[in-house]
Scaffold this active site. Structure first.
Site, PDB file in Angstrom:
ATOM      1  N   GLU A   1       0.816  -1.219   0.000  1.00  0.00           N
ATOM      2  CA  GLU A   1       0.000   0.000   0.000  1.00  0.00           C
ATOM      3  C   GLU A   1       0.847   1.264   0.000  1.00  0.00           C
ATOM      4  O   GLU A   1       0.425   2.290  -0.544  1.00  0.00           O
ATOM      5  CB  GLU A   1      -0.913   0.008   1.230  1.00  0.00           C
ATOM      6  CG  GLU A   1      -1.936  -1.115   1.265  1.00  0.00           C
ATOM      7  CD  GLU A   1      -3.077  -0.900   0.299  1.00  0.00           C
ATOM      8  OE1 GLU A   1      -3.482   0.262   0.117  1.00  0.00           O
ATOM      9  OE2 GLU A   1      -3.562  -1.890  -0.282  1.00  0.00           O
TER      10      GLU A   1
ATOM     11  N   ASP B   1      -8.182   6.443  -7.954  1.00  0.00           N
ATOM     12  CA  ASP B   1      -8.913   5.188  -8.143  1.00  0.00           C
ATOM     13  C   ASP B   1     -10.420   5.369  -8.032  1.00  0.00           C
ATOM     14  O   ASP B   1     -11.157   4.384  -7.945  1.00  0.00           O
ATOM     15  CB  ASP B   1      -8.441   4.136  -7.145  1.00  0.00           C
ATOM     16  CG  ASP B   1      -8.720   4.509  -5.698  1.00  0.00           C
ATOM     17  OD1 ASP B   1      -9.155   5.660  -5.451  1.00  0.00           O
ATOM     18  OD2 ASP B   1      -8.507   3.656  -4.811  1.00  0.00           O
TER      19      ASP B   1
ATOM     20  N   THR C   1      -7.432   8.677  -0.092  1.00  0.00           N
ATOM     21  CA  THR C   1      -7.032   7.446   0.582  1.00  0.00           C
ATOM     22  C   THR C   1      -6.042   7.839   1.665  1.00  0.00           C
ATOM     23  O   THR C   1      -5.122   8.610   1.412  1.00  0.00           O
ATOM     24  CB  THR C   1      -6.373   6.469  -0.404  1.00  0.00           C
ATOM     25  OG1 THR C   1      -7.340   6.059  -1.371  1.00  0.00           O
ATOM     26  CG2 THR C   1      -5.836   5.248   0.314  1.00  0.00           C
TER      27      THR C   1
END
Length: 272
Positions: free
Chosen positions: A57, A75, A80
Site C-alpha cells: 500500500e 482510483d 485514501t
C-alpha cells in the site's frame, strides 16, 4: 478500505452483522480449525501482516509512519489515507472520523464531517480542499486518532478476516491472504469482495475445515484474488500476490515464519 459506496460501518454492520461482527462469512467454524498454534492475531504475526500490507500500500515496511498518509491515488475513491487506506468515497474514512470525534470532540477533523457525509460514494473533494490533507496530518500527531485508526482497522478488516480464516482451518498465511483481500476489496456483496473471492475459490477447492488440502485451497483462493484485482485498472498489478503471497505458499511457509523475502511492484523487501 473498500466498502461499497454510501455504506458506513454502522449501516454495514446492521446489514451484514452476522458476517462481519460475530460470525464467519459463510460457514460455521469447524472444531478442528480452532486448535491452531499462533494465528495472524498473535502480536508478532500481526506485526508481519502490517508490514506486508504496508509494502504493497505504501512501498514501505514502516506501517506506523502511515497514520499521517493521505492522497488521492486516482482510483475513484477520493482521498485514501491512514494505515489501511481509509477512503473518503467508501464510508470507512467517515466512520473513522466519527469514531475519533466521539472520543475527542472538537478535534481538528470534526468540522469536516458534513463534507465527508456529502462526498461518501464519490471521488469528490468538495468541502475537504484545500486544508483537509494538512489537518489529517495534524490529527495523526494525536494518539487518540492513531488508536482510532487501529481500532477501525481491527473491527472492519483484520478481525473479520482472521476469524474467517480460522473458521476455514487456515494457518497464518491463509489468514493473511484473507486480510490482504479485505483491505483492498472490502467485504460487501459485489463480485470482487472477500466473500465473493472466497466463493469462487470454494467452487474449485475445499479448505481444511471442510476436509480439503490447504495448499490447493490457497492456490484456488489466490487465483480468484488475481481475477478480482484484474477487474479494476487501479488494482491490476498483481505482484502483491504473484511475488509475495505465492512465494510464501510455494515455499511451504504456511505460518509466515521469518525470514521472509518478497517483492511488490518490483521492489524487494525482507523481514529477518
Amino acid at each position: 478500505m473498500k466498502h461499497p459506496p454510501h455504506t458506513s460501518r454502522r449501516t454495514l454492520l446492521a446489514l451484514i452483522g452476522a458476517s462481519v461482527a460475530s460470525a464467519p462469512l459463510l460457514n460455521a467454524p469447524h472444531a478442528a480449525a480452532l486448535h491452531a498454534a499462533a494465528g495472524l492475531d498473535d502480536p508478532a504475526k500481526k506485526e508481519i501482516a502490517m508490514k506486508l500490507v504496508s509494502s504493497a500500500e505504501n512501498s514501505s515496511l514502516d506501517w506506523k509512519a502511515q497514520y499521517k498518509y493521505i492522497e488521492d491515488i486516482g482510483d475513484g475513491r477520493g482521498y485514501t489515507a491512514g494505515i489501511i487506506g481509509f477512503c473518503s468515497g467508501t464510508g470507512d474514512m467517515l466512520d473513522l472520523v466519527e469514531l475519533y470525534t466521539d472520543r475527542r470532540p472538537g478535534n481538528v477533523l470534526a468540522r469536516y464531517l458534513p463534507a465527508l457525509r456529502r462526498v461518501n460514494g464519490t471521488d469528490s473533494h468538495e468541502g475537504l480542499d484545500p486544508n483537509y490533507p494538512g489537518d489529517w496530518a495534524r490529527a495523526a500527531q494525536d494518539q487518540a486518532f492513531r488508536q482510532a485508526q487501529n481500532d477501525e482497522r481491527d473491527r472492519v478488516y483484520f478481525n473479520p478476516a482472521v476469524r474467517q480464516g480460522k473458521a476455514d482451518g487456515l494457518r497464518v498465511l491463509g489468514q493473511f491472504a484473507y486480510y490482504d483481500a479485505i483491505v483492498m476489496h472490502g467485504d460487501g456483496t459485489d463480485p470482487t469482495s472477500l466473500r465473493s473471492i472466497r466463493r469462487r475459490a470454494l467452487d474449485r477447492a475445499r479448505p481444511p475445515a471442510q476436509g480439503g488440502n490447504e495448499v490447493a485451497y490457497l492456490n484456488a483462493f489466490l487465483d480468484a484474488r488475481v481475477w478480482a484485482m484484474k477487474q479494476e485498472e487501479a488494482h491490476s498489478d498483481t505482484s502483491r500476490v504473484d511475488t509475495a503471497q505465492r512465494v510464501f505458499l510455494r515455499n511451504g511457509n504456511l505460518d509466515l515464519n521469518t525470514p521472509l523475502d518478497w517483492k511488490v511492484y518490483g521492489d524487494s523487501y525482507h523481514i529477518g
